[in-house]
Motif scaffolding. Sequence first.
Motif, short mmCIF file in Angstrom:
data_model
loop_
_atom_site.label_atom_id
_atom_site.label_comp_id
_atom_site.label_asym_id
_atom_site.label_seq_id
_atom_site.Cartn_x
_atom_site.Cartn_y
_atom_site.Cartn_z
N ASP A 337 0.82 -1.20 0.00
CA ASP A 337 0.00 0.00 0.00
C ASP A 337 0.86 1.26 0.00
O ASP A 337 0.65 2.20 0.78
N THR A 338 1.87 1.27 -0.88
CA THR A 338 2.73 2.44 -1.01
C THR A 338 3.11 2.60 -2.47
O THR A 338 3.05 1.65 -3.25
N THR A 339 3.52 3.80 -2.84
CA THR A 339 3.86 4.07 -4.24
C THR A 339 5.15 3.36 -4.61
O THR A 339 6.18 3.52 -3.97
N LEU A 340 5.05 2.56 -5.68
CA LEU A 340 6.20 1.82 -6.19
C LEU A 340 7.02 2.67 -7.14
O LEU A 340 8.25 2.66 -7.13
N GLY A 341 6.31 3.41 -8.00
CA GLY A 341 6.99 4.24 -9.01
C GLY A 341 6.00 4.64 -10.08
O GLY A 341 4.79 4.65 -9.86
N GLY A 342 6.52 4.94 -11.24
CA GLY A 342 5.65 5.35 -12.34
C GLY A 342 6.50 5.81 -13.51
O GLY A 342 7.72 5.70 -13.50
N GLY A 343 5.84 6.35 -14.49
CA GLY A 343 6.58 6.85 -15.63
C GLY A 343 5.73 7.05 -16.86
O GLY A 343 4.49 7.08 -16.81
N ARG A 344 6.42 7.15 -17.98
CA ARG A 344 5.82 7.55 -19.26
C ARG A 344 5.36 6.34 -20.06
O ARG A 344 6.08 5.36 -20.19
N VAL A 345 4.16 6.45 -20.63
CA VAL A 345 3.66 5.42 -21.54
C VAL A 345 4.40 5.54 -22.87
O VAL A 345 4.44 6.61 -23.47
N VAL A 346 5.01 4.42 -23.31
CA VAL A 346 5.74 4.46 -24.58
C VAL A 346 5.08 3.62 -25.66
O VAL A 346 5.34 3.81 -26.86
N TYR A 347 4.21 2.68 -25.28
CA TYR A 347 3.61 1.78 -26.26
C TYR A 347 2.38 1.16 -25.65
O TYR A 347 2.27 1.02 -24.43
N ALA A 348 1.42 0.82 -26.48
CA ALA A 348 0.23 0.13 -26.00
C ALA A 348 -0.31 -0.77 -27.11
O ALA A 348 -0.14 -0.47 -28.29
N SER A 349 -0.94 -1.85 -26.71
CA SER A 349 -1.48 -2.79 -27.69
C SER A 349 -2.89 -3.20 -27.30
O SER A 349 -3.17 -3.44 -26.12
N ALA A 350 -3.77 -3.25 -28.30
CA ALA A 350 -5.14 -3.68 -28.05
C ALA A 350 -5.25 -5.20 -28.05
O ALA A 350 -6.27 -5.76 -27.68
N THR A 351 -4.17 -5.88 -28.46
CA THR A 351 -4.16 -7.34 -28.53
C THR A 351 -3.16 -7.88 -27.51
O THR A 351 -2.01 -7.45 -27.49
N PRO A 352 -3.58 -8.79 -26.64
CA PRO A 352 -2.64 -9.36 -25.66
C PRO A 352 -1.40 -9.94 -26.34
O PRO A 352 -1.47 -10.52 -27.42
N THR A 353 -0.25 -9.76 -25.71
CA THR A 353 1.03 -10.15 -26.29
C THR A 353 1.42 -11.55 -25.82
O THR A 353 1.67 -11.75 -24.64
N PRO A 354 1.48 -12.54 -26.74
CA PRO A 354 1.84 -13.90 -26.30
C PRO A 354 3.33 -14.04 -26.00
O PRO A 354 3.71 -14.82 -25.14
N ARG A 355 4.17 -13.29 -26.73
CA ARG A 355 5.63 -13.40 -26.54
C ARG A 355 6.20 -12.00 -26.40
O ARG A 355 6.67 -11.40 -27.36
N ARG A 356 6.15 -11.47 -25.19
CA ARG A 356 6.47 -10.06 -25.00
C ARG A 356 7.96 -9.77 -25.14
O ARG A 356 8.34 -8.63 -25.38
N ARG A 357 8.81 -10.79 -24.99
CA ARG A 357 10.25 -10.56 -25.15
C ARG A 357 10.74 -10.93 -26.54
O ARG A 357 11.94 -10.98 -26.78
N ASN A 358 9.80 -11.18 -27.45
CA ASN A 358 10.16 -11.46 -28.84
C ASN A 358 10.96 -10.29 -29.42
O ASN A 358 10.63 -9.13 -29.19
N HIS A 359 12.02 -10.60 -30.17
CA HIS A 359 12.92 -9.56 -30.69
C HIS A 359 12.16 -8.54 -31.53
O HIS A 359 12.39 -7.32 -31.40
N GLN A 360 11.27 -9.02 -32.38
CA GLN A 360 10.53 -8.11 -33.25
C GLN A 360 9.65 -7.16 -32.43
O GLN A 360 9.56 -5.97 -32.73
N ARG A 361 9.03 -7.69 -31.37
CA ARG A 361 8.18 -6.83 -30.54
C ARG A 361 9.02 -5.81 -29.79
O ARG A 361 8.63 -4.64 -29.68
#
Length: 614
Positions: A337-361
Amino acid sequence: MIVALAGHVDHGKTSLVRALTGVNTDRLAEEQRRGLTIDLGFAYLDDGSIGFVDVPGHHKFIHNMVAGIASDQSAMLVIAADDGPMPQSREHLDILGLMGLKQGVIVMTKCDRASPARQDDCEAEIRTLVAHSFLADAPVFRTSIEDTDSTNHLLAHLQSQAASHHTEDEGAFRLAIDRAFVVKGSGVVVTGTVHEGKLQNDDSLHLFPSGTTVRVRGLRTQNRETDTAVRGDRCAINLSGVELKDITRGDWLSSVAVNGYPEVTLELTVLKNFPRAVKQWTPVHVYHATSHAQGHIALLDEKRLTAGERAMVDLVLDTPLAVQSSDQIILRDQGLDTTLGGGRVVYASATPTPRRRNHQRLQQVQAFASGDADAALGKLLTENHTPNLTEFKGFWRLNDAEMKSLLADHNALPLNDHIISRAYLGTLANACLKEAVDNARTNPDSLGSKENEFQSIPRIFAPQVLAALVKTEKLTHNNGVYAPRAHEASLPPELAKRYELLKPQLDTSQPPSSGDLAKAWNIPLKDLEQEMRELSRRGLLIFIAEHRYYLPQQVQRIAEQVKTMASKAPFTVREFRDATGIGRNVAIDLLEYFDSKGFTRRQDNHRVILRDKL
């Protein structure tokens, strides 16, 4: 200029605003009973040129505090002289910085309760607190609500800041809703901070997430009636086209329809005082403008993040958020129940990402992290990415004209709701042609390849690439099969023998049916039909109707007769039968075949021709 207050509970934020404006921002009965700010409060002075957002100081209401903050506001950090900096002083300061605020002032309150020496000590503590923040060089004002002169000095400083405060009105309008209520005689009213763009009376807006289209009936900014609202304004909008039950805090109003994203990539900064490492799938509360969601952190590069570190992470959300490029997000740890951090949105996807560490992604995320649509698109196209057009346009807040100009600048075009460079499209076409040629060489008996059999091009672009190759006569397209222009599939010996027997039998205006041929040759009809279908698939015969096959040259000859007849007047089946000498049943089969190909069309009992060639 809107001033966002921040500070620990009971450090006098509400009393300070009342001393400056004469307004008690604790509007709720429970707030007044408990002497505790629970929700956002607002007050204005100097005819609205300065507005104050009073926020709760208690840690239990941190979600309400975040809802009142926007990046182009001016901060006012309030710290009581007798207490000095307290836990929420630090947390609020951290949140202001994570939200992107750039300027502000520090106010030491309750100086009447502290000796001059204690005030000096408090100011030293404050300087230590803000040393590495955006308020490091901000002035500190010593005030007491019992001393009008002390607040007058503060007010003069704020008026000076407001005189030089400037806001931009570029981009599509959007407002984060923090309150919704009904005014008798007017209807539904919503309030919030304008995050971008410009709004005028009678404008049409989209409500997220419902998708409802609403109209602006009336407008107030900084508690004054007006015709226009711009970025940074505290705004009240009288809406038509929606009911109160359909609006809640966290909704957005926008001049263009916005997307909701279940996954958001964030340039996360973990606070230096966060007490433990951030691990994969850490559950968090997610605060974006006035909206609150829950989600998990998915790490992209590291196995864990420690205090003070910065990295790209994905937020996998329980509820989609209407984020756009460079929006600021606050994360609070669910367990602590405390602030962890935050920051700037750089990317967003309307489709769930199956392989988020994929090189192309990851390449795509890095391109978007540039913070500029032009640079992002250039990098993506250079690496042969084909971003979704609708998502790209929405995420970067581009209108139709801006998107069209950007495509022209990068020699790209829209294709199946994706963006593709003309150079890459040419590369795909060359690869597709090479694959077709290689297939023909490897399989000389094959007629060619179907659309879904090509491996060298993404399936989504295959129809357009293949159509372009056919149009430029580099490929042929027959019966759903693509082949190089010069390719002629060789016939298996048995099928070639059958074809040689069939040709003289079918070389007539009314060839015998397959049944008659099977009887004449004393072979099973099923076997003969299978061979004739294969010959038809290879373009050597044309299937007209059940048990009825023609040679292509005979069909073309009859089509020329039809063309001659139709050039004079529409004709009937009888007239066609008499002119060609073909029996009525077969004549009907032929005309229905011509109809199916769009060569002719039946009108009552007559046929008309639709085009010059079959």
